[in-house]
Scaffold this motif. Sequence first.
Motif, mmCIF file in Angstrom:
data_model
loop_
_atom_site.group_PDB
_atom_site.id
_atom_site.type_symbol
_atom_site.label_atom_id
_atom_site.label_comp_id
_atom_site.label_asym_id
_atom_site.label_seq_id
_atom_site.Cartn_x
_atom_site.Cartn_y
_atom_site.Cartn_z
ATOM 1 N N TYR A 83 40.668 -95.044 89.670
ATOM 2 C CA TYR A 83 39.369 -95.079 88.976
ATOM 3 C C TYR A 83 39.566 -95.458 87.512
ATOM 4 O O TYR A 83 38.819 -96.261 86.952
ATOM 5 C CB TYR A 83 38.668 -93.721 89.039
ATOM 6 C CG TYR A 83 38.458 -93.158 90.421
ATOM 7 C CD1 TYR A 83 38.231 -93.980 91.518
ATOM 8 C CD2 TYR A 83 38.469 -91.779 90.632
ATOM 9 C CE1 TYR A 83 38.033 -93.450 92.788
ATOM 10 C CE2 TYR A 83 38.264 -91.245 91.891
ATOM 11 C CZ TYR A 83 38.053 -92.073 92.962
ATOM 12 O OH TYR A 83 37.854 -91.546 94.205
ATOM 13 N N ALA A 84 40.580 -94.846 86.875
ATOM 14 C CA ALA A 84 40.831 -95.110 85.458
ATOM 15 C C ALA A 84 41.249 -96.562 85.248
ATOM 16 O O ALA A 84 40.749 -97.234 84.338
ATOM 17 C CB ALA A 84 41.909 -94.160 84.936
ATOM 18 N N ASP A 85 42.163 -97.051 86.088
ATOM 19 C CA ASP A 85 42.645 -98.431 85.939
ATOM 20 C C ASP A 85 41.500 -99.427 86.072
ATOM 21 O O ASP A 85 41.406 -100.395 85.306
ATOM 22 C CB ASP A 85 43.727 -98.728 86.983
ATOM 23 C CG ASP A 85 45.039 -98.020 86.692
ATOM 24 O OD1 ASP A 85 45.204 -97.513 85.569
ATOM 25 O OD2 ASP A 85 45.892 -97.969 87.603
ATOM 26 N N ALA A 86 40.642 -99.210 87.053
ATOM 27 C CA ALA A 86 39.532 -100.134 87.282
ATOM 28 C C ALA A 86 38.566 -100.132 86.100
ATOM 29 O O ALA A 86 38.103 -101.190 85.655
ATOM 30 C CB ALA A 86 38.795 -99.770 88.567
ATOM 31 N N ALA A 91 36.337 -102.378 81.084
ATOM 32 C CA ALA A 91 35.700 -102.039 79.810
ATOM 33 C C ALA A 91 36.515 -102.425 78.572
ATOM 34 O O ALA A 91 35.940 -102.856 77.567
ATOM 35 C CB ALA A 91 35.410 -100.535 79.765
ATOM 36 N N LYS A 92 37.816 -102.268 78.622
ATOM 37 C CA LYS A 92 38.618 -102.433 77.403
ATOM 38 C C LYS A 92 38.500 -103.820 76.783
ATOM 39 O O LYS A 92 38.316 -103.925 75.553
ATOM 40 C CB LYS A 92 40.091 -102.095 77.690
ATOM 41 C CG LYS A 92 40.924 -101.988 76.408
ATOM 42 C CD LYS A 92 42.318 -101.459 76.705
ATOM 43 C CE LYS A 92 43.127 -101.319 75.423
ATOM 44 N NZ LYS A 92 44.482 -100.764 75.709
ATOM 45 N N PRO A 93 38.589 -104.915 77.542
ATOM 46 C CA PRO A 93 38.452 -106.242 76.913
ATOM 47 C C PRO A 93 37.104 -106.421 76.214
ATOM 48 O O PRO A 93 37.034 -107.032 75.140
ATOM 49 C CB PRO A 93 38.591 -107.208 78.093
ATOM 50 C CG PRO A 93 39.336 -106.456 79.125
ATOM 51 C CD PRO A 93 38.878 -105.045 78.987
ATOM 52 N N LYS A 111 41.133 -98.130 66.772
ATOM 53 C CA LYS A 111 42.026 -97.433 67.689
ATOM 54 C C LYS A 111 41.432 -96.096 68.116
ATOM 55 O O LYS A 111 41.441 -95.750 69.305
ATOM 56 C CB LYS A 111 43.391 -97.212 67.012
ATOM 57 C CG LYS A 111 44.417 -96.526 67.919
ATOM 58 C CD LYS A 111 45.746 -96.367 67.206
ATOM 59 C CE LYS A 111 46.740 -95.652 68.106
ATOM 60 N NZ LYS A 111 48.060 -95.467 67.446
ATOM 61 N N LYS A 112 40.878 -95.348 67.153
ATOM 62 C CA LYS A 112 40.264 -94.053 67.470
ATOM 63 C C LYS A 112 39.056 -94.228 68.385
ATOM 64 O O LYS A 112 38.824 -93.441 69.300
ATOM 65 C CB LYS A 112 39.853 -93.340 66.178
ATOM 66 C CG LYS A 112 41.025 -92.874 65.324
ATOM 67 C CD LYS A 112 40.538 -92.248 64.025
ATOM 68 C CE LYS A 112 41.710 -91.827 63.151
ATOM 69 N NZ LYS A 112 41.257 -91.264 61.845
ATOM 70 N N LEU A 118 37.902 -94.205 76.072
ATOM 71 C CA LEU A 118 38.689 -94.323 77.295
ATOM 72 C C LEU A 118 39.423 -93.033 77.651
ATOM 73 O O LEU A 118 40.172 -92.987 78.624
ATOM 74 C CB LEU A 118 39.697 -95.466 77.166
ATOM 75 C CG LEU A 118 39.093 -96.853 76.892
ATOM 76 C CD1 LEU A 118 40.196 -97.884 76.696
ATOM 77 C CD2 LEU A 118 38.167 -97.275 78.023
ATOM 78 N N ALA A 119 39.165 -91.953 76.885
ATOM 79 C CA ALA A 119 39.875 -90.695 77.099
ATOM 80 C C ALA A 119 39.600 -90.119 78.487
ATOM 81 O O ALA A 119 40.475 -89.520 79.107
ATOM 82 C CB ALA A 119 39.482 -89.678 76.024
ATOM 83 N N ASN A 120 38.387 -90.277 78.966
ATOM 84 C CA ASN A 120 38.024 -89.771 80.284
ATOM 85 C C ASN A 120 37.819 -90.926 81.256
ATOM 86 O O ASN A 120 36.887 -90.911 82.059
ATOM 87 C CB ASN A 120 36.755 -88.925 80.186
ATOM 88 C CG ASN A 120 36.959 -87.686 79.330
ATOM 89 O OD1 ASN A 120 37.783 -86.836 79.644
ATOM 90 N ND2 ASN A 120 36.212 -87.587 78.249
#
Length: 253
Positions: A83-86, A91-93, A111-112, A118-120
């Motif tokens: 779930y996290a990888d997907a 989202a990250k890009p 960065k913060k 993305l912490a959860n």
Amino acid sequence: MSNGPVIHFFAGKGGAGKSTLATAFALNQLEAYGKEKILLLSLENPGGLADLLKKKLGEKPAKLLPGKGNGGLWAAEADWAAYADAFVKFAKPQLLAAAGKGQVLSEDDLKKLLEASLANAGETGLLFWLLAQTEGEKEFDQIIIDGWSTTHALRLLDHATEVRRLCAHLRAERTFRPTKNAVRPTTPVDELAARADAVNAFLKDPKRFGVHVCAVAEPVGEAQIKFLMKGLTERGVPVLEIIADMIEDGKGS
């Protein structure tokens, strides 16, 4: 085909019997809708459901009971890494592209911001995955979730809202003033914002999602259930039923 929601989420005070009640409900659904493929999903890895079934469970669904035709009951534990990888891959890009274009965030701030958003990722990714299970080509007709206690369950339901708030900040939604001729400019996080909106809509749709509230008849338990019910009402999340477990001689009946 059942007329109820695709996703059933069991929540309530710890020790209220969520695993037992979720399992019993899954068995009843299989009896009533034997042609459907039903997944019993545990969010507690390991323990909970695996202990109850006295069966080792993994992220890959294991068939517990056959139904009619291709139907049946499967059980699995939540695949938090997947779930996290997907979610991070999706989202990250977008977040990096949106935040990197602004002049108001320093590298440390960026960065913060990303670490917080993305912490959860696993829990947020679970919500995005559940939404996908109600759309198009889905693997299961119903997913019954052996969920969490009050505070953790409410926190889970808020993750998409937090993602949406972050998108609103990056898109400068508060400073945009729509006019007759003004069209909102596209931004890198438009797709992420739309998906977060879709998750929140799904959580409020009784045809797709609903909560079974598990309660115990004792003061602390009653207070927690009132808090949970208030939180679900404020979020517009459908409550399907309240199941009260009576206390007798210090033990659940």
